[in-house]
Design a protein around this motif. Structure first.
Motif, PDB file in Angstrom:
ATOM      1  N   LEU A  24       0.829  -1.212   0.000  1.00 15.96           N
ATOM      2  CA  LEU A  24       0.000   0.000   0.000  1.00 15.96           C
ATOM      3  C   LEU A  24       0.860   1.258   0.000  1.00 15.96           C
ATOM      4  CD1 LEU A  24      -3.034   0.725   0.101  1.00 15.96           C
ATOM      5  CD2 LEU A  24      -2.840   0.834   2.589  1.00 15.96           C
ATOM      6  N   LYS A  25       1.995   1.183   0.676  1.00 20.39           N
ATOM      7  CA  LYS A  25       2.898   2.325   0.774  1.00 20.39           C
ATOM      8  C   LYS A  25       3.418   2.748  -0.595  1.00 20.39           C
ATOM      9  CE  LYS A  25       6.666   3.857   3.772  1.00 20.39           C
ATOM     10  NZ  LYS A  25       7.621   3.424   4.814  1.00 20.39           N
ATOM     11  N   THR A  26       3.522   1.782  -1.515  1.00 23.42           N
ATOM     12  CA  THR A  26       4.015   2.091  -2.867  1.00 23.42           C
ATOM     13  C   THR A  26       2.912   2.601  -3.785  1.00 23.42           C
ATOM     14  OG1 THR A  26       3.631  -0.145  -3.756  1.00 23.42           O
ATOM     15  CG2 THR A  26       5.711   0.245  -2.611  1.00 23.42           C
ATOM     16  N   ARG A  27       1.651   2.453  -3.358  1.00 25.31           N
ATOM     17  CA  ARG A  27       0.519   2.829  -4.209  1.00 25.31           C
ATOM     18  C   ARG A  27      -0.069   4.200  -3.874  1.00 25.31           C
ATOM     19  NH1 ARG A  27      -1.516  -2.359  -5.985  1.00 25.31           N
ATOM     20  NH2 ARG A  27       0.399  -3.523  -6.346  1.00 25.31           N
ATOM     21  N   SER A  31       2.084  11.342   1.952  1.00 22.43           N
ATOM     22  CA  SER A  31       1.270  12.068   2.945  1.00 22.43           C
ATOM     23  C   SER A  31      -0.004  11.307   3.285  1.00 22.43           C
ATOM     24  CB  SER A  31       0.916  13.463   2.423  1.00 22.43           C
ATOM     25  OG  SER A  31       0.186  13.374   1.217  1.00 22.43           O
ATOM     26  N   SER A  32      -0.643  10.684   2.282  1.00 23.11           N
ATOM     27  CA  SER A  32      -1.872   9.930   2.521  1.00 23.11           C
ATOM     28  C   SER A  32      -1.595   8.686   3.354  1.00 23.11           C
ATOM     29  CB  SER A  32      -2.509   9.518   1.192  1.00 23.11           C
ATOM     30  OG  SER A  32      -2.849  10.642   0.435  1.00 23.11           O
ATOM     31  N   ARG A  68     -10.655   1.449   0.182  1.00 26.79           N
ATOM     32  CA  ARG A  68     -11.090   0.062   0.209  1.00 26.79           C
ATOM     33  C   ARG A  68     -10.748  -0.665  -1.096  1.00 26.79           C
ATOM     34  NH1 ARG A  68     -11.965  -4.325   3.176  1.00 26.79           N
ATOM     35  NH2 ARG A  68     -13.170  -3.206   4.739  1.00 26.79           N
ATOM     36  N   LYS A  69     -10.936  -0.003  -2.245  1.00 30.62           N
ATOM     37  CA  LYS A  69     -10.687  -0.658  -3.529  1.00 30.62           C
ATOM     38  C   LYS A  69      -9.220  -1.050  -3.685  1.00 30.62           C
ATOM     39  CE  LYS A  69     -11.206  -0.126  -8.543  1.00 30.62           C
ATOM     40  NZ  LYS A  69      -9.818  -0.554  -8.834  1.00 30.62           N
TER      41      LYS A  69
END
Length: 448
Positions: A24-27, A31-32, A68-69
Motif C-alpha cells: 500500500l505504501k508504494t501505491r 502524505s496519505s 477500500r478498492k
C-alpha cells in the motif's frame, strides 16, 4: 486449519496487515499513507477474516470511502481471500460514552457535516486555484499562525467548500485535541435566531468562542443581517485576539458583499484574501478524468477531452455532465460515442466567444486612439485610466480571468486595484456614453 493461540492469532494478524501495508505504501502518496495507515494495526485473524484496529470511527469511514478498492486489489495480488474488518480502538469507544456533549472536540452542524471526500489529496490544483490551495494547506498545518483570517472567494462550484472541508479533515486527523466548528453562514443565522428566541445567547456565544478553528461557508449571506454581523464582529475579535484560526468562503470578495459593515470588511482583509477562478483546460481535463474514475465508467479519451474543452464553468457542471453519460450507459447498456456525448450534453455547452486578452487590448486601445502599450503602462492620464478599466472589466466578465491573472496583464497590478477598476465600470455602465462605448467594443469583438 490448526487452531492458533490468542498470541499467535495477534502475531499472524500483524504479519498479514504489515505485508499489505508494505504494498500500500508504494501505491499511495506518502502524505496519505502516513496520515491514514501508520496508526493502523492488525489485531485479529480467523482464517477468512482480518481485524484491523484504527484510531477512531472517522479514520475507518475515511479508509472505507477512499482506500477500500486499492486494499482489495492488493489482497487479490497476494492471493488472499480475506474479509478485512476495521474496528476503532477500545479507548475511543469508551471516550464516546463518557464524554459530555459540551466537551466535544469538533462541532459540525447536523445539516452540514464534514465531508470525508473533500481532502487536499482529492483537490485538483491548477493555475486558477493554486494560491488558495497552498494557503489552505498552510492554515491547516499551522492554524492561527499565518493567514488569519483566510478568505477564499470565487464562483459557484469552483472548490471553495472543498478546501474548507479539507482544512477540517486535515486538522481532525492530525490534531485530535483541537476544537473546530464548520457551519454555513445561513445556518449560523438560523441558530442565532433560535438562540435569541429561547434566550440562550450565552450558550451560543460560548459554543463559537470556545473553538480553535472557525470555518464558515458562504459568508456572503451576512449581507443585510445586522444582528448576525454584530454578533460575528465580537466573535471574530475574541477569536483573533486568542490567535484562533478563522476561515471563510464567499462567492464574492469582502468589498463586494452588499451592506457589509466596513469594520467587518476591514477585518476580513486582515489576513489573506484569495480568489479561485474558473479552471483552465489542463485543470478541467484532470478534473474530468478524476470524476470519470470516481463514477467508475468507461469513456473514450475523445469524449473526456470534449467535456474538458466545452464545459468551462465549474466542477459541478463537469460532474453533472458525467452523471448524464453514466445514466445513459446504465440504461442503454452501450458506450458513449463522441456524437452521442455532443447530443446528450447539448444543454451544458454554452457557445462562448473565442476572445483573447490580446484582442481585448487591441480593440479597446483602438477605440480610445491609444496603443496596447498605453493600457499596460503606469500612466494615470484620464483617458488611459478609463480605457484600462474597461479592458479589465471585459477581461473579467467576458473572458472570465481571475483578478490576479488580469493584474499580470497590466504590469503586475494587485487584485484590489483590478477589483476597483471593474467595480468602477459596473457603476458607470448605465451611463449612456459608457453604454454606447461598451456596445461598440463588444461589437468589434463580435460579442453582439
Amino acid at each position: 486449519m490448526e487452531k492458533l493461540s490468542v498470541r499467535e492469532n495477534e502475531e499472524k494478524a500483524k504479519e498479514i496487515w504489515s505485508d499489505i501495508l508494505e504494498i500500500l505504501k508504494t501505491r499511495l502518496p506518502e502524505s496519505s499513507f502516513n496520515t491514514w495507515f501508520v496508526k493502523t494495526v492488525g489485531v485479529g485473524y480467523t482464517g477468512d477474516r482480518l481485524i484491523v484496529e484504527a484510531p477512531n470511527s472517522f479514520w475507518i469511514e475515511w479508509i472505507e470511502s477512499n482506500y477500500r478498492k486499492v486494499i482489495n486489489d492488493i489482497l487479490k495480488e497476494l492471493g488472499k481471500n480475506l474479509n478485512i474488518i476495521f474496528t476503532p480502538k477500545a479507548k475511543e469507544i469508551e471516550d464516546t460514552v463518557e464524554e459530555a456533549p459540551s466537551s466535544k472536540r469538533v462541532i459540525f452542524s447536523p445539516k452540514y457535516p464534514l465531508n470525508p471526500r473533500f481532502t487536499f489529496d482529492s483537490f485538483i490544483v491548477g493555475k486558477s486555484n493554486e494560491m488558495a490551495y497552498h494557503a489552505a494547506t498552510r492554515v491547516a498545518q499551522n492554524p492561527g499562525q499565518e493567514y488569519n483570517p483566510l478568505f477564499i472567494y470565487g464562483g459557484v462550484g469552483l472548490g471553495k467548500t472543498h478546501l474548507l472541508n479539507a482544512i477540517g479533515n486535515f486538522i481532525y486527523s492530525k490534531s485530535p485535541k483541537i476544537r473546530a466548528a464548520l457551519i454555513r453562514c445561513e445556518d449560523l443565522m438560523n441558530e442565532l435566531i433560535d438562540s435569541l428566541q429561547r434566550k440562550r445567547m450565552k450558550e451560543f456565544r460560548e459554543k463559537y468562542r470556545s473553538v480553535d478553528i472557525l470555518l464558515i461557508d458562504d459568508i456572503q449571506f451576512l449581507q443585510d443581517k445586522n444582528i448576525l454581523q454584530e454578533e460575528l464582529f465580537h466573535t471574530f475579535n475574541y477569536l483573533f485576539e486568542k490567535q484562533k484560526q478563522i476561515v471563510m468562503t464567499s462567492d464574492r470578495s469582502p468589498q463586494q458583499i452588499y451592506a457589509l459593515e466596513e469594520r467587518l470588511v476591514s477585518r476580513f482583509q486582515w489576513g489573506l484574501v484569495t480568489e479561485i477562478g474558473k479552471p483552465d483546460f489542463e485543470t478541467r481535463l484532470a478534473i474530468t478524468k478524476r470524476k470519470v474514475e470516481e463514477e467508475k465508467i468507461l469513456l473514450s479519451e475523445e469524449v473526456i477531452i470534449f467535456i474538458a474543452e466545452n464545459i468551462r464553468d465549474n466542477v459541478r457542471s463537469i460532474e453533472g455532465a458525467i452523471k448524464i453519460l453514466k445514466a445513459y450507459m446504465s440504461l442503454t447498456k452501450s458506450l458513449v460515442t463522441l456524437d452521442k456525448a455532443k447530443e446528450l450534453l447539448a444543454n451544458f455547452i454554452k457557445p462562448t466567444p473565442n476572445v483573447t486578452m490580446q484582442e481585448v487590448l487591441r480593440v479597446v486601445a483602438q477605440e480610445f486612439k491609444l496603443t496596447p502599450y498605453d493600457l499596460k503602462s503606469k500612466t494615470r492620464k484620464k483617458e488611459v485610466v478609463l480605457a484600462r478599466q474597461i479592458a479589465m472589466y471585459i477581461a473579467r466578465n467576458v473572458i472570465g480571468l481571475s483578478l490576479s491573472a488580469i493584474g499580470s496583464y497590466f504590469g503586475g497590478k494587485d487584485h484590489t486595484t483590478v477589483l476597483h477598476s471593474i467595480q468602477k465600470i459596473e457603476q458607470m455602465k448605465d451611463d449612456p456614453q459608457i453604454e454606447v462605448l461598451l456596445n461598440e467594443i463588444n461589437r468589434k469583438l463580435k460579442l453582439i
